[in-house]
Design a protein around this motif. Structure first.
Motif, PDB file in Angstrom:
ATOM      1  N   MET A 124       0.845  -1.200   0.000  1.00 39.53           N
ATOM      2  CA  MET A 124       0.000   0.000   0.000  1.00 39.53           C
ATOM      3  C   MET A 124       0.876   1.244   0.000  1.00 39.53           C
ATOM      4  O   MET A 124       2.015   1.215   0.446  1.00 39.53           O
ATOM      5  N   LYS A 125       0.314   2.318  -0.525  1.00 40.36           N
ATOM      6  CA  LYS A 125       0.991   3.617  -0.477  1.00 40.36           C
ATOM      7  C   LYS A 125      -0.039   4.687  -0.159  1.00 40.36           C
ATOM      8  O   LYS A 125      -1.248   4.487  -0.331  1.00 40.36           O
ATOM      9  N   LYS A 180      -7.211   9.582   1.719  1.00 44.80           N
ATOM     10  CA  LYS A 180      -7.626   8.180   1.858  1.00 44.80           C
ATOM     11  C   LYS A 180      -6.668   7.386   2.737  1.00 44.80           C
ATOM     12  O   LYS A 180      -6.981   6.274   3.168  1.00 44.80           O
ATOM     13  N   GLY A 181      -5.489   7.945   2.983  1.00 45.27           N
ATOM     14  CA  GLY A 181      -4.497   7.208   3.758  1.00 45.27           C
ATOM     15  C   GLY A 181      -3.804   6.166   2.893  1.00 45.27           C
ATOM     16  O   GLY A 181      -3.645   6.357   1.683  1.00 45.27           O
TER      17      GLY A 181
END
Length: 408
Positions: free
Chosen positions: A160-161, A166-167
């Motif tokens: 994930m990034k 949205k985080g």
């Protein structure tokens, strides 16, 4: 004739009547008496699961045994085992806590016995070991994620990034049961980025997050419009690539950059009948000097029983790739750098020749990315040398290539 009409007239309502009967599905027998429960239950605790062994009741009407329990996610899980066995695996545990399992014997009328309650205390879920082994490092135009999965469990590694408000959001995924995992993820900018990674199993058990900050290295696709064959030069070991049924052709190698990755005859291959010349090799010109980073090779898929099949025939299993900026005209390797020695491995680990899983097919269809050593100068020419193929000989079959690097 009148008699025949009379018979047909009588037959019609019979057919209609028979066609109106409803087929009612249900148990093949009717027995409201619960069977006796299983006995002598033993528990073998394992990674993320437990194997239960028991003694079946002496009841010929028993159809199967089922276990009912609750996972850490709160979901109730039910697993079944037929009366032909005396073992049952309860799986899906994401922790090492003690869990209560209810075991029922069920008869052919779907009537269950009173439950036998046992306690299981599963060992650590495989995803935890995978998580501890994860390494995220910078790579050309992206990152490389590696890990080990010694139990060959079906797992998902989710990178994930950050995406604004949205985080952290998922941007790719690795879904595999391979023992050794190494996957390149491309398409990232050459600026520092924090990557968050979790590991998940098929029951949605998830590890804590691993965070790593990396800075991807610059690379670009080197334009195929510049690629050239080396003909009429054919060096020792090089074989003229053939295609279609036209026999040997100096232009066969150029099919490796025509954009077609599957269909025959868009495939460069060296003659399978030449078996006494040692490893087969082919050489081509990338068309410009560049710091070469990697090459993606699409192996040619044979069609076996209607399915595209890789890891087969002339697909390279063990091979080398060499690079040069100014090749010696005599074809010797003294003006070349070895960019890597490679081994093609089925992600599934299946040893049987020609037998593949869907994961094997999907990864092969996407092309294999082979990284080059970076402690060499800018190069222009590439030489692919097949030590042996999946058939056990030395001819090679390549349908497409794409070279990456930094020409600046």
């Amino acid at each position: 004739m009148k008699a025949l009409k009379f018979i047909l007239t009588l037959a019609v309502p019979v057919i209609v009547f028979m066609g109106c009967n409803k087929e009612i599905l249900g148990p093949l027998s009717s027995n409201d008496t619960p069977p006796a429960p299983v006995t002598s239950v033993t528990v073998l605790n394992q990674s993320g699961q437990a194997t239960l062994t028991y003694k079946l009741p002496a009841d010929q009407d028993v159809s199967y045994v089922k276990a009912v329990y609750t996972l850490v996610t709160g979901a109730e899980r039910e697993v079944k085992a037929s009366f032909y066995t005396n073992t049952l695996v309860v799986d899906g545990f994401g922790d090492t806590n003690e869990h209560e399992v209810k075991i029922y014997a069920v008869n052919k009328s779907e009537v269950a016995s009173v439950p036998v309650i046992v306690k299981v205390k599963p060992l650590e879920n495989a995803i935890q070991g995978v998580k501890r082994s994860i390494k995220v490092i910078a790579d050309f135009a992206g990152i490389n994620i590696s890990a080990v999965n010694p139990t060959k469990s079906n797992i998902a590694i989710i990178p994930m990034k950050k995406d604004g408000y949205k985080g952290y959001v998922q941007f790719d995924g690795i879904y595999t049961s391979a023992e050794t995992i190494s996957r390149d993820i491309r398409g990232l900018d050459t600026v520092p980025i924090t990557i968050a990674v979790v590991v998940r199993d098929r029951f949605l058990n998830t590890t804590d997050t691993v965070f790593t900050t990396v800075k991807p290295l610059f690379e670009m696709k080197l334009s195929k419009t510049l690629y050239k064959t080396m003909n009429p030069v054919i060096w020792p070991g090089d074989q003229r690539a053939t295609y279609s049924n036209a026999g040997t052709s100096p232009t066969g190698i150029s099919t490796m950059w025509d954009g077609e990755t599957v269909v025959f005859p868009s495939c460069a291959y060296t003659p399978p009948t030449i078996t006494d010349a040692g490893p087969h090799s082919i050489t081509f010109d990338v068309g410009q000097l560049a710091q070469l980073s990697r090459i993606v090779i699409w192996d040619y898929p044979e069609t076996i029983n209607g399915l595209k099949t890789w890891f087969y025939r002339g697909n390279m299993k063990n091979f080398e790739i060499w690079g040069s900026a100014n090749p010696n005209p005599d074809g010797s390797y003294d003006s070349w750098y070895k960019l890597g020695t490679y081994t093609s491995v089925k992600p599934s680990g299946i040893a049987t020749y020609g037998e593949l899983t869907q994961e094997d097919r999907d990864i092969a269809a996407a092309g294999f990315s082979w990284k080059f050593r970076i402690d060499v100068p800018k190069l222009r020419y590439l030489r692919i040398k097949c030590i042996n193929n999946w058939m056990g000989t030395q001819f090679l079959m390549i349908t497409e290539v794409q070279v990456y690097g930094n020409p600046k």
